[in-house]
Design a protein around this motif. Sequence first.
Motif, short mmCIF file in Angstrom:
data_model
loop_
_atom_site.label_atom_id
_atom_site.label_comp_id
_atom_site.label_asym_id
_atom_site.label_seq_id
_atom_site.Cartn_x
_atom_site.Cartn_y
_atom_site.Cartn_z
N MET A 92 59.68 127.44 0.11
CA MET A 92 60.87 126.80 -0.96
C MET A 92 60.53 126.39 -2.33
O MET A 92 60.78 126.82 -3.33
CB MET A 92 61.81 125.59 -0.34
N ASN B 207 59.14 129.36 -3.76
CA ASN B 207 59.56 130.46 -4.67
C ASN B 207 60.82 129.71 -6.01
O ASN B 207 60.13 130.30 -7.59
CB ASN B 207 60.88 130.29 -3.80
N PRO C 245 70.00 124.66 2.07
CA PRO C 245 68.56 125.80 2.00
C PRO C 245 68.09 125.43 3.51
O PRO C 245 67.47 126.85 3.65
CB PRO C 245 68.09 125.96 0.85
N PHE C 246 66.66 124.49 2.91
CA PHE C 246 66.05 124.26 4.65
C PHE C 246 66.94 124.92 5.53
O PHE C 246 65.59 125.19 6.94
CB PHE C 246 65.90 122.62 4.72
N PHE D 96 66.80 128.74 6.16
CA PHE D 96 65.11 129.36 6.49
C PHE D 96 65.17 129.67 8.36
O PHE D 96 64.45 130.54 7.91
CB PHE D 96 64.37 128.56 5.46
N LEU E 191 65.04 122.65 -6.75
CA LEU E 191 64.46 123.31 -5.95
C LEU E 191 65.32 123.90 -4.51
O LEU E 191 66.18 125.20 -4.73
CB LEU E 191 63.76 122.32 -4.51
N SER E 192 66.29 123.22 -4.41
CA SER E 192 67.98 124.10 -3.41
C SER E 192 68.64 125.20 -4.70
O SER E 192 68.90 126.30 -3.81
CB SER E 192 68.91 123.05 -2.94
N ALA F 129 66.06 128.02 -4.26
CA ALA F 129 66.18 128.83 -2.81
C ALA F 129 67.44 128.94 -2.29
O ALA F 129 68.09 130.02 -1.39
CB ALA F 129 65.82 127.21 -1.95
N ASN F 130 68.97 128.71 -2.64
CA ASN F 130 70.00 128.88 -2.14
C ASN F 130 69.67 129.97 -2.52
O ASN F 130 70.57 131.46 -1.88
CB ASN F 130 71.14 128.81 -3.07
#
Lengths: 162, 372
Positions: free
Chosen positions: B39, B42, B118-119, B122, B267-268, B271-272
């Motif tokens: 994440m 990314n 999102p965590f 994954f 980050l989210s 990540a999404n």
Amino acid sequence: MGDLAFSGLAIMTIVSAFWVVVSTNLVRSAVALLFTLFGLAGFYIFLFADFIAAAQVIIYVGGILVLIIFGVMVTNKIDDPEVGSSSRNQLFASFGAVFILSILLTVIMRTEWKIGNITQADETIRKIGSHLMNDFVLPFELVSVLLLAALIGAAYLSRKDS
Amino acid sequence: MTSVNNLFEFIKGIAPIEDTAIIWVIAVAIPALIVFLVMAVNALIAVYFERKVSAFMQDRLGPMEVGIFGFKGGRKFWGGIGQTLADAIKLLTKEDIIPADADRKVMIFAPFFIFLAPFLTFIALPLYENVIVSNFNIGILYILAVSSVGVIGVILAGWASNNKWSVYGAMRAAAQMISYEIPIALSLMLAIIVVGSLQINDIVQWQADNRWFILHSPFAFIAFFIYFVSVVAETNRTPFDIPEAESELVAGWMTEFSGFRWALFFLSEYANMLIVSVVATMVFLGGWLSPFEIVNMPGFDLPQPFLAFFTNSVTGPMWVLLKVSFLIFVMMWFRWTFPRLRVDQLMYLCWKVFIPFALANVVFVSIWELIF
């Protein structure tokens, strides 16, 4: 390891459920309810009911809880503890609570629990699907018609020009 | 739980630790760390990519000053390669501000909950056939379930800030994210109906045996575009970024956040973007299959060694990353092409265009499957 995880999950669920009831702030209660619902989903996973766990998260966490918080947010004077979560008629309420608790306890004590030792579940989702579409298709469709009626009713009630 | 179990056995084999509980913790912690690193990296790459793409689209140069260890490219594409790293360090060292009237505890909690969605997602995303943290039976349903919980974090973040822009932003975000989950789920349902399995492995295997799912039928073709536009709305990106519309709501539900907790939002978000692109790749664009396997026609078979050369455990993840980067690039392209929608246009698009079409798609694909 499984026992440890289960205890942690159980403690989280019970403590957060208490917090839901005790907290005077409605949004804090909703946050606590979040942990309770996630804990329940965890219990379903322990029972190898993966589909039910996912459905629990989608429906209760992603749907109903969002609706609750949404409803709380549009309420006026949300910071006022008097609104919504104050305690009134404590005597009658406790009678009701004890009554329901006694019913639940009786049912739990009298049921003969079948404790198996399954360690691996097969594909549950395929079985659920074929049961819903073959054996229980009428109740399934009835429930969906009921939901549709509720949906249309809600849309009708919320229209201002009707 | 296969992969974690494998890791458990592997660690048990090599490490001189007696206590199984400690090994379990290690076996769970390693994938968690890998997911977090994926994440973070990314976000680093995507932010840089986004700035350079937007600069290119607006005929600018973008970041071109900050290099790494004196390595500076100037006007080249890698000109400001150190920029996002510097930004990340800046974000982590910034003061963490909580307004005096905000709900302190909820405000601290909310960003972590947004990050959780999102965590957790994954865990069920594969890169290749068995390169996955945990292979659930309910694959896609799990992804849909856990990615739907992030919206609660958004609402709580907006409410706890005690700021009118934040509350408006949170309300808009909630309405938008809940609405667009429906066309997303309905479009993915097409693949589930055709393949008869929720596992991503099976879906890609079906595509290897037949053809890429986007070419399954005209309905699958439409479903891909419904899915893709809906996920752009679901990730709150332009032209659907009305929850954080800078020109009207300051920054929407993120307004009062700073420092590390704001970095979690960032980050989210990226990540999404990665998650929805990976799902689109796996379900519609053939997953780890090479472009030579778009259509598997009987009687017109390419030689097996040729195909195996292009689709194996080395090139497979590469194809996934290539397709995913292309989809993310298209999302960035959208951002600099379309103006922002109004709230009513957004709801119109979802409820009166996408959902009826997606429902019709489900019906027609079922008929298609009965006929062919």
